[in-house]
Design a protein around this motif. Sequence first.
Motif, PDB file in Angstrom:
ATOM      1  N   LEU A 157     -28.894 -24.272 -14.539  1.00 13.77           N
ATOM      2  CA  LEU A 157     -28.068 -24.810 -13.455  1.00 13.77           C
ATOM      3  C   LEU A 157     -28.765 -25.973 -12.758  1.00 13.77           C
ATOM      4  CD1 LEU A 157     -27.123 -21.447 -11.687  1.00 13.77           C
ATOM      5  CD2 LEU A 157     -25.633 -22.742 -13.221  1.00 13.77           C
ATOM      6  N   CYS A 158     -27.964 -26.836 -12.157  1.00 14.70           N
ATOM      7  CA  CYS A 158     -28.435 -27.805 -11.174  1.00 14.70           C
ATOM      8  C   CYS A 158     -27.858 -27.358  -9.835  1.00 14.70           C
ATOM      9  CB  CYS A 158     -27.963 -29.217 -11.498  1.00 14.70           C
ATOM     10  SG  CYS A 158     -28.782 -29.949 -12.923  1.00 14.70           S
ATOM     11  N   ARG A 159     -28.729 -27.038  -8.906  1.00 21.07           N
ATOM     12  CA  ARG A 159     -28.298 -26.506  -7.606  1.00 21.07           C
ATOM     13  C   ARG A 159     -28.368 -27.615  -6.564  1.00 21.07           C
ATOM     14  NH1 ARG A 159     -30.475 -23.685  -3.126  1.00 21.07           N
ATOM     15  NH2 ARG A 159     -29.271 -21.834  -2.510  1.00 21.07           N
ATOM     16  N   PHE A 160     -27.252 -27.795  -5.832  1.00 29.14           N
ATOM     17  CA  PHE A 160     -27.154 -28.841  -4.813  1.00 29.14           C
ATOM     18  C   PHE A 160     -27.022 -28.196  -3.435  1.00 29.14           C
ATOM     19  CE2 PHE A 160     -25.561 -30.641  -8.703  1.00 29.14           C
ATOM     20  CZ  PHE A 160     -25.960 -31.966  -8.701  1.00 29.14           C
ATOM     21  N   SER A 161     -27.912 -28.533  -2.517  1.00 25.61           N
ATOM     22  CA  SER A 161     -27.764 -28.087  -1.134  1.00 25.61           C
ATOM     23  C   SER A 161     -26.463 -28.636  -0.587  1.00 25.61           C
ATOM     24  CB  SER A 161     -28.939 -28.586  -0.297  1.00 25.61           C
ATOM     25  OG  SER A 161     -28.617 -28.555   1.079  1.00 25.61           O
ATOM     26  N   PHE A 162     -25.536 -27.769  -0.181  1.00 22.85           N
ATOM     27  CA  PHE A 162     -24.242 -28.282   0.263  1.00 22.85           C
ATOM     28  C   PHE A 162     -24.326 -29.062   1.578  1.00 22.85           C
ATOM     29  CE2 PHE A 162     -19.921 -28.273   1.910  1.00 22.85           C
ATOM     30  CZ  PHE A 162     -19.282 -28.845   0.819  1.00 22.85           C
ATOM     31  N   PRO A 163     -25.090 -28.618   2.570  1.00 26.20           N
ATOM     32  CA  PRO A 163     -25.203 -29.427   3.787  1.00 26.20           C
ATOM     33  C   PRO A 163     -25.699 -30.836   3.500  1.00 26.20           C
ATOM     34  CG  PRO A 163     -26.058 -27.226   4.185  1.00 26.20           C
ATOM     35  CD  PRO A 163     -25.804 -27.323   2.716  1.00 26.20           C
ATOM     36  N   LYS A 164     -26.669 -30.959   2.584  1.00 23.56           N
ATOM     37  CA  LYS A 164     -27.225 -32.279   2.279  1.00 23.56           C
ATOM     38  C   LYS A 164     -26.252 -33.135   1.479  1.00 23.56           C
ATOM     39  CE  LYS A 164     -32.052 -30.787   2.442  1.00 23.56           C
ATOM     40  NZ  LYS A 164     -33.293 -30.565   1.655  1.00 23.56           N
ATOM     41  N   ILE A 165     -25.584 -32.498   0.502  1.00 25.72           N
ATOM     42  CA  ILE A 165     -24.644 -33.276  -0.310  1.00 25.72           C
ATOM     43  C   ILE A 165     -23.431 -33.692   0.529  1.00 25.72           C
ATOM     44  CG2 ILE A 165     -23.139 -31.492  -1.314  1.00 25.72           C
ATOM     45  CD1 ILE A 165     -23.460 -32.864  -3.981  1.00 25.72           C
ATOM     46  N   SER A 166     -23.082 -32.898   1.553  1.00 25.27           N
ATOM     47  CA  SER A 166     -21.981 -33.256   2.448  1.00 25.27           C
ATOM     48  C   SER A 166     -22.305 -34.513   3.232  1.00 25.27           C
ATOM     49  CB  SER A 166     -21.683 -32.108   3.417  1.00 25.27           C
ATOM     50  OG  SER A 166     -21.250 -30.968   2.726  1.00 25.27           O
ATOM     51  N   VAL A 167     -23.554 -34.617   3.683  1.00 27.96           N
ATOM     52  CA  VAL A 167     -23.985 -35.814   4.414  1.00 27.96           C
ATOM     53  C   VAL A 167     -23.913 -37.032   3.503  1.00 27.96           C
ATOM     54  CG1 VAL A 167     -25.949 -36.946   5.526  1.00 27.96           C
ATOM     55  CG2 VAL A 167     -25.438 -34.544   6.037  1.00 27.96           C
ATOM     56  N   LEU A 168     -24.413 -36.878   2.270  1.00 26.64           N
ATOM     57  CA  LEU A 168     -24.387 -37.981   1.320  1.00 26.64           C
ATOM     58  C   LEU A 168     -22.953 -38.349   0.949  1.00 26.64           C
ATOM     59  CD1 LEU A 168     -26.042 -39.898  -0.419  1.00 26.64           C
ATOM     60  CD2 LEU A 168     -26.121 -38.133  -2.185  1.00 26.64           C
ATOM     61  N   ALA A 169     -22.097 -37.343   0.789  1.00 27.03           N
ATOM     62  CA  ALA A 169     -20.701 -37.601   0.433  1.00 27.03           C
ATOM     63  C   ALA A 169     -19.983 -38.366   1.538  1.00 27.03           C
ATOM     64  CB  ALA A 169     -19.976 -36.286   0.150  1.00 27.03           C
ATOM     65  N   ALA A 214     -25.187 -23.548  -1.109  1.00 27.04           N
ATOM     66  CA  ALA A 214     -25.253 -24.548  -2.171  1.00 27.04           C
ATOM     67  C   ALA A 214     -24.105 -24.380  -3.150  1.00 27.04           C
ATOM     68  CB  ALA A 214     -26.586 -24.422  -2.919  1.00 27.04           C
ATOM     69  N   ILE A 215     -23.805 -25.464  -3.857  1.00 21.81           N
ATOM     70  CA  ILE A 215     -22.949 -25.412  -5.027  1.00 21.81           C
ATOM     71  C   ILE A 215     -23.851 -25.659  -6.232  1.00 21.81           C
ATOM     72  CG2 ILE A 215     -20.844 -26.112  -3.842  1.00 21.81           C
ATOM     73  CD1 ILE A 215     -21.289 -28.940  -4.880  1.00 21.81           C
ATOM     74  N   LEU A 255     -28.476 -43.806  -6.977  1.00 20.13           N
ATOM     75  CA  LEU A 255     -28.166 -42.507  -6.379  1.00 20.13           C
ATOM     76  C   LEU A 255     -29.415 -41.623  -6.337  1.00 20.13           C
ATOM     77  CD1 LEU A 255     -24.655 -41.518  -7.691  1.00 20.13           C
ATOM     78  CD2 LEU A 255     -25.336 -41.918  -5.342  1.00 20.13           C
ATOM     79  N   GLY A 256     -30.541 -42.251  -6.043  1.00 12.67           N
ATOM     80  CA  GLY A 256     -31.786 -41.510  -5.964  1.00 12.67           C
ATOM     81  C   GLY A 256     -31.703 -40.363  -4.980  1.00 12.67           C
ATOM     82  N   GLU A 257     -30.964 -40.568  -3.891  1.00 15.41           N
ATOM     83  CA  GLU A 257     -30.842 -39.503  -2.890  1.00 15.41           C
ATOM     84  C   GLU A 257     -30.169 -38.268  -3.474  1.00 15.41           C
ATOM     85  OE1 GLU A 257     -29.866 -40.726   1.363  1.00 15.41           O
ATOM     86  OE2 GLU A 257     -29.219 -42.475   0.215  1.00 15.41           O
ATOM     87  N   LEU A 258     -29.106 -38.493  -4.253  1.00 15.11           N
ATOM     88  CA  LEU A 258     -28.407 -37.367  -4.862  1.00 15.11           C
ATOM     89  C   LEU A 258     -29.326 -36.619  -5.810  1.00 15.11           C
ATOM     90  CD1 LEU A 258     -25.862 -35.713  -5.446  1.00 15.11           C
ATOM     91  CD2 LEU A 258     -25.223 -37.426  -7.139  1.00 15.11           C
TER      92      LEU A 258
END
Length: 252
Positions: free
Chosen positions: A126-138, A72-73, A44-47
């Motif tokens: 915190l660990c901040r996740f770009s939501f647009p990017k994590i949506s693509v990965l999800a 982001a979340i 999960l290197g991308e995540l």
Amino acid sequence: MNDKVAFPRVDPSILADDGDAFHFCSTCAFSQACMAQGMDKASLGELHMLVEHVGPLHAGDHVFRVGDPFEAIAAVRAGTVKTYIIDPGGREHVLGFHFPGEVIGLDGIDGDTYPCNAVALDTVMLCRFSFPKISVLAGRLPGLQQHLFRLLSRDIGRAALLSGDWTADERMAAFLVTMSRRLAARGFSADRFQLTMARTDIANYLRLAPETVSRVLKRFQSDGLLNVDRRELEILDQARLGALAAPVLWKQ
């Protein structure tokens, strides 16, 4: 003897680090879902590349405010974050408290801005996740997508948890039992922890008067359920406290 560290004290074995090439940090909000799919950190290197470490934030620092653009979340890595809103009359309404391994910002998914405020109650990482990017990965990892939905439904469930016609004792017992379980799930002691939120915040969240919260905690202590020393709390009788909380938590 329970030798697990009492939240929120820092311990290298519990406080999130970066893990290693194969293992997630101990408070990673997504590790459970990913490992359940047979995926380790290396796969999960991308995540991991989507993660931005934020902090330390100090008590009173805001993670986001109502109306900020939703981008982001964030997963709590250490400390406690309170979410709340201010009504048109200027009154504060506490929506929840978020501990290590839990995600904030999910309620912004349905709009372009955050619908509530999130503020640090102590030292927060915190660990901040770009939501647009994590949506693509999800979209490519069904397990991750399902976990996001599960986190969202859990948030909704907690918001509805205390909406019933419960007594003050039942509400407080449910609050403490739930906090105990959530902290234990991330490796902290289930019996000893600090109430990192003010009594007034607890009262607001439980829809009780602050003096009622203090009175219930004192009664629980005199009944042998708890030891309370200012913000330090020790649960002495999990079974009896759980029985008190049962009417509220029967679906949990």
